[in-house]
Design an enzyme around this catalytic site. Structure first.
Site, PDB file in Angstrom:
ATOM      1  N   LYS A 111     -21.138 -58.046  11.061  1.00  0.00           N
ATOM      2  CA  LYS A 111     -21.484 -58.894  12.211  1.00  0.00           C
ATOM      3  C   LYS A 111     -22.996 -58.993  12.313  1.00  0.00           C
ATOM      4  CE  LYS A 111     -20.474 -59.288  17.197  1.00  0.00           C
ATOM      5  NZ  LYS A 111     -19.879 -58.598  18.360  1.00  0.00           N
TER       6      LYS A 111
ATOM      7  N   SER B 123     -16.612 -61.335  20.718  1.00  0.00           N
ATOM      8  CA  SER B 123     -17.718 -62.020  20.079  1.00  0.00           C
ATOM      9  C   SER B 123     -17.761 -61.805  18.562  1.00  0.00           C
ATOM     10  CB  SER B 123     -19.040 -61.533  20.686  1.00  0.00           C
ATOM     11  OG  SER B 123     -19.195 -60.145  20.452  1.00  0.00           O
TER      12      SER B 123
ATOM     13  N   SER C 120     -15.007 -57.059  22.167  1.00  0.00           N
ATOM     14  CA  SER C 120     -15.462 -57.998  21.132  1.00  0.00           C
ATOM     15  C   SER C 120     -14.948 -57.731  19.721  1.00  0.00           C
ATOM     16  CB  SER C 120     -16.989 -58.043  21.111  1.00  0.00           C
ATOM     17  OG  SER C 120     -17.462 -58.797  22.177  1.00  0.00           O
TER      18      SER C 120
END
Lengths: 490, 498
Positions: free
Chosen positions: B83, B158, B182
């Site tokens: 990420k 996210s 997330s």
């Protein structure tokens, strides 16, 4: 001035220069003199993703100061974030401490006893914070107003600072100066701060006069300037009050070149720092064991040392206080006493001559001591005791040494301050005179009165500096030797 | 039709074994992965920064040579997506923000060093909601990411890019970060497993902070075994993170066993199934409950009344911390900056922050600034901290009696792109079951529990402090019972021989 009922409180920021590393990273705490932005890492640059790790030694330093200042120590060590936007602050918040809801100062409610007007006076300490120093903004011209651009050096960013805040207990600029000197000496004695390093001790002063508002003066970097800045403010404010003007609550900067205070940029709103406990640094319990450990390591503090100086060396309270006000000076004194054992005389010379000249010539105390090391000061005392020089000459030699950087011997002989009473030096001249005057020597061997001619020659050769008694003695000794040698030969 | 995926169909542990016996297979595996990426990336947009194949092959050759010389790294040769909130040395790290558009970190996050030390190879940096603020991966400065099961739907957020990269076989495993769900929400929306570790188990050093006290880096994988493997590598004490727990290294793969370690007692939180849950979700949850009961586990309903305060508490704390953490983006030292000549620095700051941050980030900074303001601190942040403590105490009580807590991961199926982004209440509600675990710092895993209308549905297990082993053990048994493992989303089906 006293008519104005002055209240002064100080915020003293000191760098813990004894630490090896910064407060939250492993960068060196010795940042001075390095090329800009080379003493940095992701943490002290506040790079995304970096995290702080507390330097435990900095906490111990804070605890030691807290104990020395008789503060009560917080159960929990809590770091809070203090938010404000400024280019020298890498995260736009400072990791500090907050004595309010959700936070705690490492210590609070202490006091320092200072010596003022011959008597003790207690100045209360409101709190002590451990916090990080920001980077340094550099204006290429030296002035914010005339510089076309601004440079920032983050080498200082993250250096461990102690913020020591007093209650508004001080009532005059002089008292404020003595407070700073007393505190500085305590910090020096604890071995935490080398106050000779530029920027290692910075003071913000809050002052209010009766009928006025609180004015904060920022950026004062010495105890001398604390006194000057406050004296300036009292005159400025009392004049304004006399003219019926009101004193606004404001922040002013001390311009240490022009020696005036100037208004800082006015903010439209009261600064809200939005303190909250730093979630990167979980609270740490300050255990009794750690506190005891720190306590056991507190060295002799100034007030104890003053007492000892009076007791052991028979110094006056005044001399003892002045010496101990600077640790280096007190150390210097004790070094000298060890070598030449005349505490009162040495104390007087150090305080009344050495220290005065160091200040007058604006030297650093360490540099001055290097120029006149204890052995050299003792040599002067030795010459004085041997009546080779008098006290007036001794007092004259000290500034010459400090101004020229030459050592004591050189100054004394170059300037002809002293008789040549060193036997080996004089013997050389005597030998030369005997070699050069064989006729006078033979005369003197038969007529003791003829020795006077030889004495005159030695005086001439030494440009009048030969010690007459010693010259006489050495000549007689030499003539005797010659007489015996020729006698046995004949 | 050519079937691209041959090696890729293997679990990570099997791949590592294959590479050990024939190191040349690493290249083949990398080529296969990049072929899949070539096919699907334009459709789903997982990566903000995909490393060029040549760079990855160079790393791969290096690992191959090490393996030949006897290197037994637990991830040797595996491609891992990261990420874009985790810093990678000399590999652009943007947080999906214009603010960090050109940020090249000079250092690696601890998790990255741990992965590369075990022979893992970073394949790229995945898309996300800007600064991890969002639940749909639509708040990226660059582009939204699409759900590989239905391109018209969001992948959740996210960590949406990490979820889709793993789900669509563009990487074998991925790192996500989880501040309020997330990792787990996108895992549920894309049919994979994702775990948020106990707070302090995985180092946050190098994780770009959003909600400091809430977030953890965690693994995302197509099956529980891979998840356990990646967790074993990244978990452990780190002296560079002061919130890191003093824990011994644990090999979580030893919890991958079908005989339960004990006869688990599972609590279902009543407040999480009473209202606002889609029928599809409830059906899947009930099937899981039935399967777990048939395994002999004891399942009961419990009530946590304070859980209704979890969502507002979460948002107050997250936004307060965000407003502080994001203060540093001023354009002076790195990232997006503007012309500063002849201007006051605060004007330049305002311009940088107005133009650099997206709307959701600015909203959260403003709200966070408000709740920390003098006079409001007690009312909001302090009160939220108290609720947090209350919730933690309630969970402690539950874990005195139960081994894990079971909830849906999300109340509904993934929404359509553009459907909720304009409706903040609906958007924030998707975090309602997941954010509690962040508030109380407990480990939580999301695993697939069903496929309804060809969309995956996830359930969440929350464990006690450092109860990752229990979560993995139950998840593994559940995975075996349901057969919901290595799921194939629509977008990659053409490339798989069924």
């Amino acid at each position: 001035m006293s008519s104005h009922n002055v209240k002064i409180g100080l915020e003293v920021h000191v760098q813990v220069t004894s630490l090896k590393t910064k407060l939250f990273c492993s960068c060196s705490s010795d940042y001075r003199g390095k090329p800009p932005n080379t003493n940095v890492c992701p943490t002290c640059l506040g790079l995304p993703g970096s995290l702080p790790v507390l330097n435990a030694e900095a906490v111990k330093a804070g605890l030691m100061v807290a104990l020395a200042l008789k503060c009560s120590i917080s159960d929990l060590l809590i770091f809070s974030r203090k938010h404000y936007f400024y280019p020298d602050l890498v995260k736009n918040y400072q990791i500090s401490q907050y004595d309010g809801v959700g936070g705690a100062a490492i210590a609070k409610n202490g006091f320092i006893t200072i010596n003022f007007n011959g008597g003790p006076k207690v100045v209360r300490i409101r709190r002590i914070n451990v916090e990080e120093d920001p980077g340094k903004i550099i204006y290429p011209t030296g002035s914010l107003l005339t510089s076309k651009y601004t440079l920032i050096d983050y080498n200082r960013s993250g250096i461990a600072l102690l913020e020591i805040v007093t209650e508004p207990d001080l009532t005059s600029p002089k008292e404020a100066r003595i407070f700073v000197d007393t505190l500085r000496s305590m910090l020096e004695h604890m071995g935490l701060v080398n106050t000779e390093l530029e920027g290692s001790l910075r003071v913000d002063a809050n002052i209010s006069l009766a009928g006025g508002s609180r004015v904060e003066i920022k950026n004062i970097s010495s105890s001398k300037d604390v006194e000057k800045a406050l004296a300036y403010e009292i005159i400025r404010q009392s004049k304004a009050l006399e003219h019926g003007e009101s004193i606004r609550r404001e922040t002013r900067h001390w311009d240490d070149v022009k020696k005036v205070t100037v208004p800082a940029r006015i903010k439209e709103v009261e600064e809200d720092y939005r303190y909250f406990p730093d979630p990167d640094l979980p609270p740490i319990k300050l255990s009794a064991t750690v506190i005891e450990e720190v306590k056991s390591k507190i060295p002799e503090l100034p007030d104890q040392r003053v007492e000892r100086f009076i007791r052991t060396y028979g110094l006056s309270e005044y001399l003892a206080n002045v010496l101990v006000a600077r640790k280096v000076l007190a150390d210097y004194f004790e070094e000298c006493v060890k070598t030449c054992k005349e505490p009162e005389l040495i104390g007087n010379i150090i305080v009344n001559d050495f220290k005065r000249w160091v200040e007058e010539l604006d030297l650093s105390m360490n540099a001055a001591i290097n120029m006149l090391p204890p052995t050299d000061l003792c040599r002067l005392i030795h010459l004085l005791n041997g009546n080779v020089i008098n006290i007036k000459i001794l007092k004259g030699v000290i500034p010459k040494v400090l101004k020229s950087g030459k050592n004591v011997e050189t100054v004394i002989y170059e300037d002809g301050y002293a008789d040549i009473s060193d036997e080996s030096v004089l013997m050389r001249i005597v030998d030369e005179v005997i070699q050069e005057n064989p006729k006078a020597v033979s005369d003197a061997l038969v007529n003791p009165k003829a020795i006077n001619y030889l004495v005159g020659q030695v005086m001439k050769k030494s440009r009048g500096r030969a010690n007459p008694d010693l010259t006489n003695k050495l000549l007689i000794k030499k003539l005797n030797e010659i007489g015996r040698a020729s006698g046995s030969a004949g | 039709m050519i079937y691209l995926m041959k090696l890729l169909r293997n679990d990570a542990v099997e791949l590592v074994k294959l590479f050990q016996s024939d190191p040349n297979l690493i290249d083949e595996y990398v080529m296969e992965t990049y072929e899949v990426i070539d096919e699907v990336e334009d459709l789903i947009k997982s990566y903000i920064t995909l490393r060029p194949l040549d760079d990855v092959l160079r790393d791969c050759r290096e690992v191959r040579e090490r393996v030949r010389k006897g290197f037994k790294g637990r991830l040797a040769g595996l491609l891992i997506a990261v990420k874009d909130v985790i810093v990678t040395k000399n590999l652009r790290t943007t947080c999906a923000s214009k603010t960090l558009i050109d940020f090249l970190p000079p250092y690696n996050a601890t998790v990255i060093d741990r992965i590369t030390a075990e022979g893992g190879i970073i394949v790229g940096k995945t898309n996300m909601d800007e600064f991890a603020m969002g639940s749909t991966t639509e708040n990226s400065f660059f582009f939204p990411t699409h759900n590989p099961w239905d391109l018209s739907r969001v992948p959740g957020g996210s960590s949406g890019g990490s979820a889709t990269a793993v789900s669509a076989y563009e990487a074998t495993m991925a790192l996500g970060s989880d501040t309020g769900g997330s990792i787990r929400l996108p895992a549920a929306y894309t049919g994979i497993s994702g775990l948020k570790p106990t707070y302090g188990l995985v180092s946050r050093y190098g994780l770009i902070s959003y909600g400091t006290s809430l977030e953890q880096i965690g693994p995302m994988a197509r099956n529980v075994g891979d998840l356990a493997l990646l967790l074993s590598v990244i978990a452990g004490h780190d002296p560079r993170d002061s919130t890191s727990l003093y824990v011994d290294e644990v090999d979580y793969t030893r919890f991958l066993r079908l005989t339960p370690i004990k006869n688990y007692k599972i609590a279902v939180i009543r407040e999480c199934i009473e209202e606002g849950v889609d029928k599809a979700v409830l059906t899947s949850l009930n099937r899981s409950i039935y399967l777990l009961e048939s395994e002999g586990f004891e399942i009961s309903e419990v009530s946590i009344p304070a859980i209704k305060y979890a969502l507002p508490t979460y948002y107050i704390i997250a936004m307060a911390e965000a407003s502080s953490n994001l203060a540093r983006y001023d354009g002076v030292r790195y990232g997006y900056h503007v012309r500063v000549e002849d201007r006051l620095w605060d004007e330049a700051y305002s311009e940088v922050r107005s133009n650099g941050f997206g709307i959701e980030v600015k909203k959260r900074i403003l709200l966070g600034t408000f709740v920390l303001s003098a006079g409001y601190y007690d009312q909001y942040y302090l009160k939220a901290s108290k609720v947090r403590k209350l919730l933690y105490d309630e969970f402690l009580k539950i874990f005195n009696q139960y081994d894990v807590v079971l909830t849906p991961t999300a109340p509904s199926l993934p929404p359509k792109i553009g459907e909720v982004i304009t409706d903040p209440m609906k958007l924030y509600l998707s975090d309602i079951y997941v954010c509690t675990a962040n508030l109380v710092g407990l480990p939580a895993i999301s695993i697939p529990a069903g496929i309804v209308d060809d969309m995956p549905v996830g359930i969440q297990l929350i464990g006690p402090k450092l109860g990752e082993g229990t979560l993995i053990n139950i998840a593994y048994i559940h995975e075996f019972k349901t057969g919901l493992k290595n799921l194939t989303p629509t977008v990659v089906r053409p490339y798989v021989q069924s």
